[in-house]
Scaffold this active site. Structure first.
Site, PDB file in Angstrom:
ATOM      1  N   GLU A 126      -6.042   9.260   0.110  1.00  0.00           N
ATOM      2  CA  GLU A 126      -6.301   7.822   0.142  1.00  0.00           C
ATOM      3  C   GLU A 126      -7.227   7.357  -0.983  1.00  0.00           C
ATOM      4  OE1 GLU A 126      -4.957   5.433   1.663  1.00  0.00           O
ATOM      5  OE2 GLU A 126      -3.857   6.393   3.284  1.00  0.00           O
ATOM      6  N   SER A 174      -3.531   0.843  -4.794  1.00  0.00           N
ATOM      7  CA  SER A 174      -2.972  -0.404  -4.258  1.00  0.00           C
ATOM      8  C   SER A 174      -4.040  -1.481  -4.067  1.00  0.00           C
ATOM      9  CB  SER A 174      -2.267  -0.145  -2.920  1.00  0.00           C
ATOM     10  OG  SER A 174      -3.172   0.408  -1.966  1.00  0.00           O
ATOM     11  N   HIS A 221       0.827  -1.205   0.000  1.00  0.00           N
ATOM     12  CA  HIS A 221       0.000   0.000   0.000  1.00  0.00           C
ATOM     13  C   HIS A 221       0.866   1.262   0.000  1.00  0.00           C
ATOM     14  CE1 HIS A 221      -3.200   2.797   1.082  1.00  0.00           C
ATOM     15  NE2 HIS A 221      -2.453   3.206   2.102  1.00  0.00           N
TER      16      HIS A 221
END
Length: 346
Positions: free
Chosen positions: A219, A238, A174
């Site tokens: 994010e 991710s 990530h």
């Protein structure tokens, strides 16, 4: 003479990040019972080893080199192979350009896990951003405070090999595939730092607002690009499932699917709305399921301008400015940092 306003403790120099880096909400080794590695003593021992290295790091030292095992590299490769075609299709232009540079300068490839020290040095040269090892999750306040110093707190462990395409927590797949390439873009770095500077000394209420803005942008942010929706948020960059869910078939000008085998029904489509920090700051979000709502920016530059305006209008106890030469934050009025002072024995 006015009394100094009492505020939450906040770092003033980059060295102060040493005082908050180990204030993790978990120890990096406290796995939940449903974690794929919970019953694997070798995996847990490895997590302890990496947590110890992270806790020993200091701001003025190079990040320790980690010799990743063949099993860990195989896990990285599995994620790389699954994500690469999706990133080519759905990642924003800025991400793809940065990834090419990182393949050249940071040893990014499917066959080796890049070293954080090399990544940090590259980012420092490109955008004056840097990586900082951390053993586990930090509070929103401590994590955002780091961004004020153009520093990203980054885990060093990798998900369990038994489920390479799943992780219940942020890991290096990530961090290094999702976050790190975007920090090679100056607009994105400036955007992140705006949130960080606004978090210094902020009230708990405003920390929650800033954390929501971070969630829906850094994010899970989307941006427009040549009539399409592209991803710039690390949670999408991710995640093989969610990047398709968020970006697939959402042509801004024509929202019709031509391929019935991969079409998304109207019920399955998330809601995509224009990036507005004032709305994002008040929007609730799930952390264990796909997002029902995504925010779409016209560009990273326009997104940064909107975030800056939002931060300027928060009822902040002071305004902070980062001096990149001295790596110090200067504030425009005297305050007392009395609440939440770090325990330096941690």
């Amino acid at each position: 003479i006015l009394d100094k306003k009492e505020v939450q403790w906040f770092p003033r120099h980059v060295s102060d990040l040493d005082r908050i880096a180990n204030r993790t909400l978990d120890a990096g080794i406290d796995l939940e019972s449903d974690h794929p590695g919970f019953n694997d003593p070798i995996y847990r021992m490895r997590r302890e080893e990496l947590a110890k290295l992270s806790k020993q790091h200091r701001w003025d030292k190079p990040i320790a080199r980690i010799e990743y095992s063949e099993e860990e590299i195989a896990t990285w490769s599995a994620v790389w192979d699954r994500m690469e075609p999706l990133l080519d299709k759905y990642a924003c232009r800025e991400y793809l350009e940065a990834m090419e540079l990182m393949k050249e300068h940071c040893n990014y490839s499917r066959d080796a896990i890049p070293q954080q020290n090399e990544i940090s040095s590259f980012l420092k040269f490109q955008t004056n951003f840097s990586m900082r090892p951390v053993s586990g999750l930090l509070s929103s306040r401590d994590f955002l405070n780091g961004l004020a110093f153009r520093t990203f707190f980054c885990t060093q462990y990798i998900r369990h090999h038994s489920k390479p395409l799943y992780t219940p927590e942020p890991d290096i797949c990530h961090e290094l595939l999702g976050h790190a390439p975007m920090f090679a873009n100056r607009d994105f770095c400036d955007f992140s730092q705006e949130i960080g500077l606004a978090s210094l000394g902020a009230s708990d209420e405003d920390i929650k607002k800033l954390a929501s803005c971070y969630w829906f942008s850094v994010e899970f942010g989307l941006c427009k690009e040549d009539g399409d929706v592209k991803a710039y948020g690390a949670g999408l960059l991710s995640s093989f499932g969610e990047i398709e869910y968020a970006c697939r078939s959402y042509d801004i000008n024509n929202d019709n699917d031509n391929d019935n085998s991969t079409s998304t029904t109207e019920k399955e489509k998330p809601k995509i709305i224009d990036w507005d920090p004032y709305v994002a700051s008040r929007t609730e979000f799930p952390i264990t399921t796909y997002q029902p709502v995504y925010f779409l920016a016209d560009s990273l530059h326009s997104g940064k301008k909107a975030m800056r305006k939002f931060c300027e209008e928060l009822p902040r106890p002071f305004f902070a400015k980062f001096n990149s030469q001295t790596e110090t934050v200067y504030i425009d009025r005297p305050v007392k940092r009395v609440k939440g002072t770090p325990n330096d024995t941690q």
